[in-house]
Write a protein that holds these residues in place. Sequence first.
Motif, PDB file in Angstrom:
ATOM      1  N   ILE A 133     -42.237  27.681  24.427  1.00 49.11           N
ATOM      2  CA  ILE A 133     -41.755  28.912  25.065  1.00 49.11           C
ATOM      3  C   ILE A 133     -41.963  28.867  26.574  1.00 49.11           C
ATOM      4  CG2 ILE A 133     -42.189  31.391  25.265  1.00 49.11           C
ATOM      5  CD1 ILE A 133     -42.713  31.364  22.204  1.00 49.11           C
ATOM      6  N   LEU A 134     -43.130  28.397  27.001  1.00 44.69           N
ATOM      7  CA  LEU A 134     -43.408  28.324  28.436  1.00 44.69           C
ATOM      8  C   LEU A 134     -42.517  27.294  29.134  1.00 44.69           C
ATOM      9  CD1 LEU A 134     -47.309  28.650  28.529  1.00 44.69           C
ATOM     10  CD2 LEU A 134     -45.599  30.369  29.155  1.00 44.69           C
ATOM     11  N   THR A 135     -42.143  26.248  28.412  1.00 44.17           N
ATOM     12  CA  THR A 135     -41.230  25.254  28.986  1.00 44.17           C
ATOM     13  C   THR A 135     -39.853  25.873  29.215  1.00 44.17           C
ATOM     14  OG1 THR A 135     -42.411  23.411  27.953  1.00 44.17           O
ATOM     15  CG2 THR A 135     -40.134  23.005  28.634  1.00 44.17           C
ATOM     16  N   LEU A 136     -39.377  26.646  28.241  1.00 46.62           N
ATOM     17  CA  LEU A 136     -38.104  27.357  28.430  1.00 46.62           C
ATOM     18  C   LEU A 136     -38.191  28.284  29.640  1.00 46.62           C
ATOM     19  CD1 LEU A 136     -35.247  28.262  27.067  1.00 46.62           C
ATOM     20  CD2 LEU A 136     -36.572  30.282  26.458  1.00 46.62           C
ATOM     21  N   CYS A 137     -39.278  29.045  29.736  1.00 45.87           N
ATOM     22  CA  CYS A 137     -39.439  29.992  30.843  1.00 45.87           C
ATOM     23  C   CYS A 137     -39.456  29.275  32.189  1.00 45.87           C
ATOM     24  CB  CYS A 137     -40.718  30.799  30.660  1.00 45.87           C
ATOM     25  SG  CYS A 137     -40.715  31.900  29.222  1.00 45.87           S
ATOM     26  N   LYS A 138     -40.056  28.105  32.235  1.00 44.41           N
ATOM     27  CA  LYS A 138     -40.140  27.340  33.473  1.00 44.41           C
ATOM     28  C   LYS A 138     -38.788  26.787  33.882  1.00 44.41           C
ATOM     29  CE  LYS A 138     -42.328  23.183  35.418  1.00 44.41           C
ATOM     30  NZ  LYS A 138     -43.322  22.101  35.179  1.00 44.41           N
ATOM     31  N   LEU A 139     -38.063  26.207  32.924  1.00 42.17           N
ATOM     32  CA  LEU A 139     -36.830  25.496  33.246  1.00 42.17           C
ATOM     33  C   LEU A 139     -35.602  26.393  33.325  1.00 42.17           C
ATOM     34  CD1 LEU A 139     -37.303  22.282  31.046  1.00 42.17           C
ATOM     35  CD2 LEU A 139     -37.872  22.612  33.456  1.00 42.17           C
ATOM     36  N   PHE A 140     -35.645  27.561  32.678  1.00 40.23           N
ATOM     37  CA  PHE A 140     -34.447  28.402  32.602  1.00 40.23           C
ATOM     38  C   PHE A 140     -34.703  29.826  33.086  1.00 40.23           C
ATOM     39  CE2 PHE A 140     -33.814  24.987  29.578  1.00 40.23           C
ATOM     40  CZ  PHE A 140     -32.516  24.586  29.845  1.00 40.23           C
ATOM     41  N   LYS A 141     -35.704  30.007  33.922  1.00 43.13           N
ATOM     42  CA  LYS A 141     -36.046  31.352  34.374  1.00 43.13           C
ATOM     43  C   LYS A 141     -34.908  32.023  35.135  1.00 43.13           C
ATOM     44  CE  LYS A 141     -38.431  29.581  38.505  1.00 43.13           C
ATOM     45  NZ  LYS A 141     -39.736  29.534  39.230  1.00 43.13           N
ATOM     46  N   ASN A 142     -34.018  31.230  35.729  1.00 42.45           N
ATOM     47  CA  ASN A 142     -32.897  31.795  36.482  1.00 42.45           C
ATOM     48  C   ASN A 142     -31.588  31.795  35.697  1.00 42.45           C
ATOM     49  OD1 ASN A 142     -34.498  32.196  38.829  1.00 42.45           O
ATOM     50  ND2 ASN A 142     -34.240  30.038  39.382  1.00 42.45           N
ATOM     51  N   ASN A 143     -31.630  31.301  34.452  1.00 42.37           N
ATOM     52  CA  ASN A 143     -30.413  31.193  33.653  1.00 42.37           C
ATOM     53  C   ASN A 143     -30.445  31.992  32.361  1.00 42.37           C
ATOM     54  OD1 ASN A 143     -31.075  28.223  34.906  1.00 42.37           O
ATOM     55  ND2 ASN A 143     -28.923  28.772  35.192  1.00 42.37           N
ATOM     56  N   ASP A 144     -31.635  32.226  31.851  1.00 41.44           N
ATOM     57  CA  ASP A 144     -31.789  32.919  30.574  1.00 41.44           C
ATOM     58  C   ASP A 144     -31.735  34.431  30.809  1.00 41.44           C
ATOM     59  OD1 ASP A 144     -32.557  33.988  28.150  1.00 41.44           O
ATOM     60  OD2 ASP A 144     -34.249  32.624  27.853  1.00 41.44           O
ATOM     61  N   LEU A 145     -30.725  35.083  30.247  1.00 43.28           N
ATOM     62  CA  LEU A 145     -30.583  36.529  30.433  1.00 43.28           C
ATOM     63  C   LEU A 145     -31.767  37.306  29.875  1.00 43.28           C
ATOM     64  CD1 LEU A 145     -26.772  36.970  29.694  1.00 43.28           C
ATOM     65  CD2 LEU A 145     -27.925  37.381  31.873  1.00 43.28           C
ATOM     66  N   LEU A 146     -32.450  36.736  28.883  1.00 40.05           N
ATOM     67  CA  LEU A 146     -33.624  37.409  28.336  1.00 40.05           C
ATOM     68  C   LEU A 146     -34.820  37.332  29.274  1.00 40.05           C
ATOM     69  CD1 LEU A 146     -33.423  36.513  24.542  1.00 40.05           C
ATOM     70  CD2 LEU A 146     -33.373  38.806  25.540  1.00 40.05           C
ATOM     71  N   LEU A 147     -34.708  36.515  30.319  1.00 40.73           N
ATOM     72  CA  LEU A 147     -35.760  36.452  31.329  1.00 40.73           C
ATOM     73  C   LEU A 147     -35.375  37.217  32.603  1.00 40.73           C
ATOM     74  CD1 LEU A 147     -36.830  32.711  30.935  1.00 40.73           C
ATOM     75  CD2 LEU A 147     -38.111  34.739  30.195  1.00 40.73           C
ATOM     76  N   SER A 148     -34.281  37.964  32.521  1.00 38.21           N
ATOM     77  CA  SER A 148     -33.818  38.719  33.687  1.00 38.21           C
ATOM     78  C   SER A 148     -34.552  40.042  33.847  1.00 38.21           C
ATOM     79  CB  SER A 148     -32.310  38.979  33.577  1.00 38.21           C
ATOM     80  OG  SER A 148     -32.013  39.797  32.458  1.00 38.21           O
ATOM     81  N   ASN A 149     -35.343  40.396  32.840  1.00 41.19           N
ATOM     82  CA  ASN A 149     -36.124  41.630  32.894  1.00 41.19           C
ATOM     83  C   ASN A 149     -37.355  41.434  32.024  1.00 41.19           C
ATOM     84  OD1 ASN A 149     -36.878  44.296  33.406  1.00 41.19           O
ATOM     85  ND2 ASN A 149     -34.821  45.109  33.044  1.00 41.19           N
ATOM     86  N   ASP A 150     -38.222  42.426  31.984  1.00 44.10           N
ATOM     87  CA  ASP A 150     -39.402  42.320  31.132  1.00 44.10           C
ATOM     88  C   ASP A 150     -39.666  43.652  30.443  1.00 44.10           C
ATOM     89  OD1 ASP A 150     -40.740  43.993  33.012  1.00 44.10           O
ATOM     90  OD2 ASP A 150     -41.304  42.230  34.192  1.00 44.10           O
ATOM     91  N   ILE A 151     -40.732  43.679  29.664  1.00 44.41           N
ATOM     92  CA  ILE A 151     -41.125  44.897  28.956  1.00 44.41           C
ATOM     93  C   ILE A 151     -42.542  45.237  29.384  1.00 44.41           C
ATOM     94  CG2 ILE A 151     -41.454  45.990  26.703  1.00 44.41           C
ATOM     95  CD1 ILE A 151     -39.591  43.811  25.544  1.00 44.41           C
ATOM     96  N   ASP A 152     -42.679  46.291  30.149  1.00 49.77           N
ATOM     97  CA  ASP A 152     -43.996  46.712  30.656  1.00 49.77           C
ATOM     98  C   ASP A 152     -44.725  45.561  31.349  1.00 49.77           C
ATOM     99  OD1 ASP A 152     -43.573  49.263  29.578  1.00 49.77           O
ATOM    100  OD2 ASP A 152     -44.419  48.686  27.646  1.00 49.77           O
ATOM    101  N   GLY A 153     -43.986  44.805  32.169  1.00 53.95           N
ATOM    102  CA  GLY A 153     -44.590  43.737  32.943  1.00 53.95           C
ATOM    103  C   GLY A 153     -44.806  42.436  32.203  1.00 53.95           C
ATOM    104  N   VAL A 154     -44.337  42.345  30.969  1.00 51.04           N
ATOM    105  CA  VAL A 154     -44.507  41.137  30.150  1.00 51.04           C
ATOM    106  C   VAL A 154     -43.131  40.595  29.805  1.00 51.04           C
ATOM    107  CG1 VAL A 154     -45.416  40.225  27.974  1.00 51.04           C
ATOM    108  CG2 VAL A 154     -46.665  42.023  29.184  1.00 51.04           C
TER     109      VAL A 154
END
Length: 270
Positions: A133-154
């Motif tokens: 999961i952390l690898t996805l977040c690192k490599l696709f933080k600017n491409n994954d729409l699910l990483l375009s926002n968060d829930i209560d800071g997470v």
Amino acid sequence: MSINKSRSQLYFERIFTGSSGVPFRQIPKTQYEQTYLTKQQAQDLSQLLESEISSYYYKALLSYMECISALQNNLFSWATVRLYYSVFYAIKAYLACNGIAILRAERKLYYIKTKENEFFKRCADTTDHKGTILTLCKLFKNNDLLLSNDIDGVNVYQWMMRRREEVNYRDMDFHDPNAPEFWTDISNEIKSQGIKKVIDKLVNDDWLYCFQDEYAVLGIPTKRLILTVDEIHRRSKFIDIDDDKKQLIDEMSSVLSENSTQAIEIWKRT
């Protein structure tokens, strides 16, 4: 019990052991990080990863459909666990689709892009799930729409992980058929509107519900599965799933609308 390792993992091990007969576990850990892929190795690993997309995608889809069955029977604890696994396997399929391998060397977890001269790099965590999961977040933080926002800071993936840990480990009891607080709104809507309308609502959602804690536990896995199916189509990857598995999914998804099944079942995409 016989365990079938992934073909990419076996290939990774052979890169270092070859015909030497040296057990893989005895390879010095520093050797991994000093090794880069040759052109042939990159091509071989890429092909092996492509062959694994179907398995990861099917695991993600089956886990998701098991959640639908669980929700119809007020089994919220089981549904939470299956949805988390659906997210995890959908991520694995997405990474494989993008030529990124997650590989284990004893207690270390590595990732590598299947390109010539790429080095094996350590994942940010040694566990398969969090490391992936952390690898996805690192490599696709600017491409994954699910990483375009968060829930209560997470971020949404950490949020899902926490809900799974809450159900599996932190809470002494399973409270089924009563819904945990993070299921309350969805549970009420399923009772009043039916599962078909609720899933349709999340499939058609314009990236709002997946970031609201009232809907996120079902919204995140729904969108993650759709993103993975979209990527498989975009990259024209071949998906080989046995007919009996397709039939099982079709039977399990009979309670959903055609619109929803086309979004998440790759063989129904037009």
